[in-house]
Design a protein around this motif. Structure first.
Motif, PDB file in Angstrom:
ATOM      1  N   SER A  71       1.723  -6.249  -5.234  1.00 13.56           N
ATOM      2  CA  SER A  71       1.287  -6.998  -3.905  1.00 13.56           C
ATOM      3  C   SER A  71       1.707  -6.205  -2.672  1.00 13.56           C
ATOM      4  CB  SER A  71       2.279  -8.074  -3.929  1.00 13.56           C
ATOM      5  OG  SER A  71       3.597  -7.885  -3.835  1.00 13.56           O
ATOM      6  N   LEU A  72       1.057  -6.650  -1.694  1.00 13.47           N
ATOM      7  CA  LEU A  72       1.397  -5.882  -0.409  1.00 13.47           C
ATOM      8  C   LEU A  72       2.701  -5.442   0.007  1.00 13.47           C
ATOM      9  CD1 LEU A  72       0.432  -4.895   2.420  1.00 13.47           C
ATOM     10  CD2 LEU A  72       0.554  -7.072   3.263  1.00 13.47           C
ATOM     11  N   TRP A  73       3.899  -6.411  -0.263  1.00 11.14           N
ATOM     12  CA  TRP A  73       4.950  -6.501  -0.173  1.00 11.14           C
ATOM     13  C   TRP A  73       5.551  -5.324  -1.083  1.00 11.14           C
ATOM     14  CZ3 TRP A  73       6.823  -7.379   4.461  1.00 11.14           C
ATOM     15  CH2 TRP A  73       6.125  -8.180   5.193  1.00 11.14           C
ATOM     16  N   GLU A  74       5.317  -5.313  -2.297  1.00  9.18           N
ATOM     17  CA  GLU A  74       5.593  -4.619  -3.249  1.00  9.18           C
ATOM     18  C   GLU A  74       5.382  -3.115  -2.924  1.00  9.18           C
ATOM     19  OE1 GLU A  74       5.578  -7.234  -7.420  1.00  9.18           O
ATOM     20  OE2 GLU A  74       3.904  -6.255  -6.909  1.00  9.18           O
ATOM     21  N   ARG A  75       4.228  -2.879  -2.321  1.00 11.57           N
ATOM     22  CA  ARG A  75       3.788  -1.539  -1.868  1.00 11.57           C
ATOM     23  C   ARG A  75       4.565  -1.037  -0.890  1.00 11.57           C
ATOM     24  NH1 ARG A  75      -1.616  -0.279  -3.625  1.00 11.57           N
ATOM     25  NH2 ARG A  75      -2.707  -1.999  -4.792  1.00 11.57           N
ATOM     26  N   LEU A  76       4.874  -2.046   0.198  1.00  7.02           N
ATOM     27  CA  LEU A  76       5.659  -1.657   1.100  1.00  7.02           C
ATOM     28  C   LEU A  76       7.379  -1.349   0.897  1.00  7.02           C
ATOM     29  CD1 LEU A  76       5.502  -1.248   4.494  1.00  7.02           C
ATOM     30  CD2 LEU A  76       6.139  -3.727   4.549  1.00  7.02           C
TER      31      LEU A  76
END
Length: 394
Positions: free
Chosen positions: A175-180
């Motif tokens: 997910s986007l938040w996991e990437r960040l």
């Protein structure tokens, strides 16, 4: 010189020191050391504490049961009061996949002074000791192992004479938040506990990654684990410290064969993961909290702020110091992004991610003083020197 320039210069000095003076923490080549297969493969007991893990168990447990290990090995799954049928599912998976022998057991609720996970680990280790294993593999229920994972761990431990070998499982990044957030989580951990320092005999730095810890059974007895760390919220670091204090030789590195399958799709999920133990990492000390917040601000937030402030106010010193500090920060983050197979431009977002971690740390302290600190899966743990763990209300 203005205050902005002074702060930017301090940040640059800090980053130059971190670049070369903190064990080259930013390098990601620290993998399992050179190893050779032993003449006789030692026996291994795999202990898996599990609480409400029915979602991930179909992926993780078969990977343990089907390990390609030449010696004797068996799995002990300790159902820590699950309400989702974790124990029954584990038995069904063992019948379906076969492989290593599986024992499913439950220790009941933890007594005063014990965290639930460590009480489950203690129960599993006690059952395993009846088989007299030479090694214990402590692994979480959300960790999937490649077929040769156990073989490689044991070969590394026997070749290097290690009492503890731990791998930091590759966390899920979808997910986007996991990437960040996720690559930065490992980056910050390595900065706090440089892997190269951990392996030094006689050194003070000690840490492990709780998802995958191979431990000699006799080293566990010498260190009196898990009893001596029974109240630890950050149990993996406490375990490594106990083993090293007892004279053990330990090793920690990044994984190639071990993966976490637990999803953290939303920011709230990642927030809870970090905030539940962040203030415990600071020993619940307000002074350390203030120092950490100030340090994060100077080291991670000041460079971009100084750069843009310098551009607006035409202060060359702020532009140069802020820009160079941000550049060093970005360069040191690139190897971790490469390890997680993420685009390089994400390195520019590290100051924003550090700001999120700053907020998570402050929230961890706030929740602690509200009596909701270190909450995980229905349990809330207070400071070890105040009250015993107790069940929280739904």
């Amino acid at each position: 010189m203005s205050a902005v320039v002074w702060i930017a210069a301090a940040s640059l000095a800090a980053w130059l020191w971190l670049l070369v003076g903190q064990g080259f923490f930013w390098r990601t080549g620290h993998r399992l050391p050179l190893r050779r297969e032993p003449k006789r493969w030692p026996s291994v007991a795999v202990v898996v504490p599990a609480r409400d893990e029915a979602e991930v168990l179909p992926t993780s447990l078969p990977s343990l049961l089907t390990q390609d290990y030449p010696g004797h090995a068996e799995v002990f799954l300790v159902d820590d009061g699950s309400s989702d049928g974790t124990g029954e599912l584990a038995r069904a998976l063992a019948e379906r996949h076969g492989g290593l022998p599986l024992t499913v057991t439950s220790p009941g609720e933890p007594p005063a002074g014990w965290t639930g996970k460590l009480w489950a680990v203690r129960h599993g280790m006690s059952l395993a000791r009846a088989r007299e294993p030479e090694f214990l593999l402590l692994t979480d229920a959300d960790i999937a192992h490649r077929p040769d994972s156990l073989r490689e761990l044991v070969a590394a431990a026997t070749s290097g004479g290690y009492d503890l070998v731990s791998l930091m499982a590759r966390l899920r990044v979808v997910s986007l938040w996991e990437r960040l957030v996720v690559p930065a989580f490992v980056y910050f951990f390595a900065q706090l506990y440089p892997f190269r320092w951990i392996a030094r005999k006689g050194g003070r730095t000690a840490a492990a990654a709780g998802g995958c810890v191979l431990l000699r059974a006799d080293a566990a007895e010498r260190a009196r684990v898990p009893d001596v760390i029974r109240h630890a919220v950050i149990d993996d670091v406490a375990l490594a410290r106990a083993v090293k204090r007892a004279g053990g030789h330990i090793w920690l590195g990044l994984a190639d064969r071990v993966d976490s399958v637990r999803p953290y799709p939303r920011l709230a999920d990642l927030w809870r993961m970090v905030a539940r133990s962040a203030y415990a990492q600071l020993r619940h000390n307000p002074a350390l909290l203030v120092g950490t917040v100030a340090g994060l601000a100077v080291v991670y937030l000041a460079p971009p702020v100084a750069l843009f402030a310098g551009l607006v106010t035409s202060r060359a010193g702020a532009v140069v110091c802020g820009g160079l500090a941000w550049l060093v920060m970005t360069v040191t983050y690139l190897p971790m992004l490469r390890y997680y197979r993420q685009p390089r431009w994400l390195a520019l977002t590290l100051p924003a991610t550090a700001f999120l971690y700053l907020l998570m740390t402050v929230d961890s302290a706030v929740q602690h003083y509200r009596g909701r600190g270190a909450a995980w899966k229905g349990r809330t743990y207070a400071r070890p020197d105040t009250t015993a763990p107790e069940e929280s209300r739904p």
